[in-house]
Design an enzyme around this catalytic site. Sequence first.
Site, mmCIF file in Angstrom:
data_model
loop_
_atom_site.group_PDB
_atom_site.id
_atom_site.type_symbol
_atom_site.label_atom_id
_atom_site.label_comp_id
_atom_site.label_asym_id
_atom_site.label_seq_id
_atom_site.Cartn_x
_atom_site.Cartn_y
_atom_site.Cartn_z
ATOM 1 N N SER A 179 12.149 3.604 6.524
ATOM 2 C CA SER A 179 12.513 3.300 7.912
ATOM 3 C C SER A 179 13.815 2.515 8.037
ATOM 4 C CB SER A 179 11.348 2.557 8.562
ATOM 5 O OG SER A 179 11.540 2.445 9.929
ATOM 6 N N HIS A 180 13.715 1.316 8.552
ATOM 7 C CA HIS A 180 14.891 0.497 8.875
ATOM 8 C C HIS A 180 15.309 -0.396 7.720
ATOM 9 C CE1 HIS A 180 11.054 -1.288 9.595
ATOM 10 N NE2 HIS A 180 11.599 -2.459 9.356
ATOM 11 N N ASP A 240 17.352 4.022 13.868
ATOM 12 C CA ASP A 240 17.188 3.427 12.537
ATOM 13 C C ASP A 240 17.283 4.449 11.404
ATOM 14 O OD1 ASP A 240 14.741 4.729 12.875
ATOM 15 O OD2 ASP A 240 13.642 3.214 11.754
ATOM 16 N N ASP A 293 15.278 6.287 9.620
ATOM 17 C CA ASP A 293 14.604 7.587 9.682
ATOM 18 C C ASP A 293 14.510 8.135 11.097
ATOM 19 O OD1 ASP A 293 12.836 5.558 10.388
ATOM 20 O OD2 ASP A 293 11.082 6.699 9.781
ATOM 21 N N ASP A 326 13.209 6.974 13.991
ATOM 22 C CA ASP A 326 12.117 6.808 14.950
ATOM 23 C C ASP A 326 12.284 5.581 15.854
ATOM 24 O OD1 ASP A 326 11.580 5.035 12.931
ATOM 25 O OD2 ASP A 326 9.522 5.717 12.550
ATOM 26 N N ARG A 327 13.156 4.647 15.464
ATOM 27 C CA ARG A 327 13.363 3.476 16.324
ATOM 28 C C ARG A 327 14.590 3.661 17.212
ATOM 29 N NH1 ARG A 327 12.075 -2.118 13.097
ATOM 30 N NH2 ARG A 327 10.020 -1.465 12.369
ATOM 31 N N GLU A 364 6.804 -3.074 20.455
ATOM 32 C CA GLU A 364 7.900 -4.016 20.661
ATOM 33 C C GLU A 364 8.973 -3.887 19.582
ATOM 34 O OE1 GLU A 364 8.288 -6.425 18.167
ATOM 35 O OE2 GLU A 364 6.517 -5.521 17.230
ATOM 36 N N LYS A 366 6.971 7.809 16.743
ATOM 37 C CA LYS A 366 7.912 7.305 17.724
ATOM 38 C C LYS A 366 9.224 8.051 17.523
ATOM 39 C CE LYS A 366 8.702 3.267 14.809
ATOM 40 N NZ LYS A 366 7.601 2.552 14.157
HETATM 41 C C1 G1P Z 1 6.684 -2.937 11.637
HETATM 42 C C2 G1P Z 1 6.549 -3.068 13.131
HETATM 43 C C3 G1P Z 1 5.576 -2.042 13.651
HETATM 44 C C4 G1P Z 1 6.015 -0.651 13.221
HETATM 45 C C5 G1P Z 1 6.220 -0.609 11.725
HETATM 46 C C6 G1P Z 1 6.803 0.719 11.268
HETATM 47 O O1 G1P Z 1 5.437 -3.174 11.017
HETATM 48 O O2 G1P Z 1 6.141 -4.364 13.486
HETATM 49 O O3 G1P Z 1 5.493 -2.137 15.039
HETATM 50 O O4 G1P Z 1 5.059 0.298 13.579
HETATM 51 O O5 G1P Z 1 7.117 -1.646 11.315
HETATM 52 O O6 G1P Z 1 8.042 0.986 11.847
HETATM 53 P P1 G1P Z 1 5.025 -4.584 10.372
HETATM 54 O O7 G1P Z 1 6.092 -4.906 9.348
HETATM 55 O O8 G1P Z 1 5.078 -5.585 11.480
HETATM 56 O O9 G1P Z 1 3.672 -4.375 9.809
HETATM 57 ZN ZN ZN Z 2 11.814 3.981 11.271
#
Ligand code: G1P
Ligand code: ZN
Length: 542
Positions: free
Chosen positions: A112-113, A276, A278, A280-281, A363, A375
């Site tokens: 992801s990010h 981000d 991948d 999705d954000r 959020e 997402k």
């Molecule tokens: C975090 C975000 C959550 C999101 C996830 C994947 O997870 O808080 O909302 O779904 O990344 O992108 P966390 O690290 O808080 O478990």
């Molecule tokens: Zn992501």
Amino acid sequence: MIKTVHTAPYQDQKPGTSGLRKKVPVFAQENYAENFIQSIFDSLEGFEGKTLVIGGDGRYYNREVIQKAIKMAAAAGFGKVMVGKGGILSTPAASNIIRKYHAFGGIILSASHNPGGPTEDFGIKYNIGNGGPAPEKITDAIFTRSKVIDTYKIADVADVDLDALGSFKVAGMQVEVIDPVADYADLMEQLFDFPAIRALIASGVHVAMDSMGAVTGPYAKEIFEERLGAPEGSVRNFTPLPDFGGHHPDPNLVHAKDLYDDVMSKDGPHFGAASDGDGDRNMIVGKGMFVTPSDSLAIIAANATVAPGYAKGIAGIARSMPTSAAADRVAEKLGIGMYETPTGWKFFGNLMDAGKVTVCGEESFGTGSDHVREKDGLWAILFWLNIMAARNEGVAEIVRKHWAEYGRNYYSRHDYEEVNTEAANNLMAALREKLATLPGKTFGSLKVSAADDFAYHDPIDGSVSKNQGIRILFEGGSRIVLRLSGTGTSGATIRVYVERYEPDPAKHGIDTQEALADLIAIADEISELKKRTGRDKPSVIT
Ligand code: G1P
Ligand code: ZN
């Protein structure tokens, strides 16, 4: 041609909030990725002859693991693999491909990010046939299997060519290398009023999209510059890089600050958006206005019918528990269902499949709908442009009017990263102990109305997920939430979420941190965060 390889299990392959995430050197250990992929296959039933979708965000190690996954899928008996050209598929695009082509499931390679590179993060996640992340029942089975696995199967063949579109066989299994962008861009064109957005851009509204050196670059180029007529250069950092250019591909006020500053400057773009690693954000900014993801969900829900794909209205809204209650007020006004789920997109899948909700949000810069089961960053960005075009208003105007109508939920998240794991666990345990004593207590001007450790009862499959975050609720709608991250890869990350509801429009112009200062202090007082972690300030504030 199929080889059975003896292997020793690893004990740390527990999928977190979104699949298995580890540093590349961990994934590069002997048979580490293979063990996990085989554990996925061993936890599934009935996929013989069916299709598996494979793709990733292009980060370092993506290609290596894709080769392994294809050869292992062939050995496991899948009939076909659909893989994005160059090994690329954004997470929402992968979800779309799984759904559109009725695949059995998909393997998405992403962290992801999180940063990418030889010593940075990597991840493997399994998505089921509805296109969404595997539910806990499956991820638990994968973890259980991974702890005892002693062999895996792999086709003993040369690497496949991922860089040309086409179809060929690998050890008897069909492999189709697909255009990662086309199906996704077509879907967006069905959902949104492209002629209206095109006209908005042609009228001089200057749009800047920052793909942050990550996966959405090719998607954004096609959608914004080709299909919507935005001038070349509107999409920034559009080449997916294995290390994202050395940055965190995380669209927020810290890591997408350049874009934010540019939009806030006098001659800068009118509308800025980022996505981000991948895809999705998303982050949305307008002149003089950063849109919190919680507000974004509420505003998209309130205006959904302007988009052709949602013209008939939305069935309901879901948000993760720590997400602000802004959307709840919209659901109430529309007379539709509102669902509060644990953190993580996987909890929305059942609600969407059952037709209970159409739009969902977190959020953490995540917004999406039932068009896929992830997402979707570009989806949210296009939704905002569609709303702007339909209302002929800018971002700031839309947000202020929304607050005037529904009230404003001041909201912020404070993250304490790489905290000592024991200290973090002790903090949460001590807090849990205290919960029963909190209701009725007063802190400053705020009185605690309830306090609990959030448990979710899935209304569709009846499953229960406990320990999903500590909630301290105050009279008047203010709230503090504390939970440990399930995606971090080193130490523990403590997330503190604070929220205050302000109905009075005359008080909607206060700086967010200032508006929340009392709650931030109370959070520290109750959790003893500073004392227990030795930190005097958060690592990241969003
Ligand atoms: C975090 C975000 C959550 C999101 C996830 C994947 O997870 O808080 O909302 O779904 O990344 O992108 P966390 O690290 O808080 O478990
Ligand atoms: Zn992501």
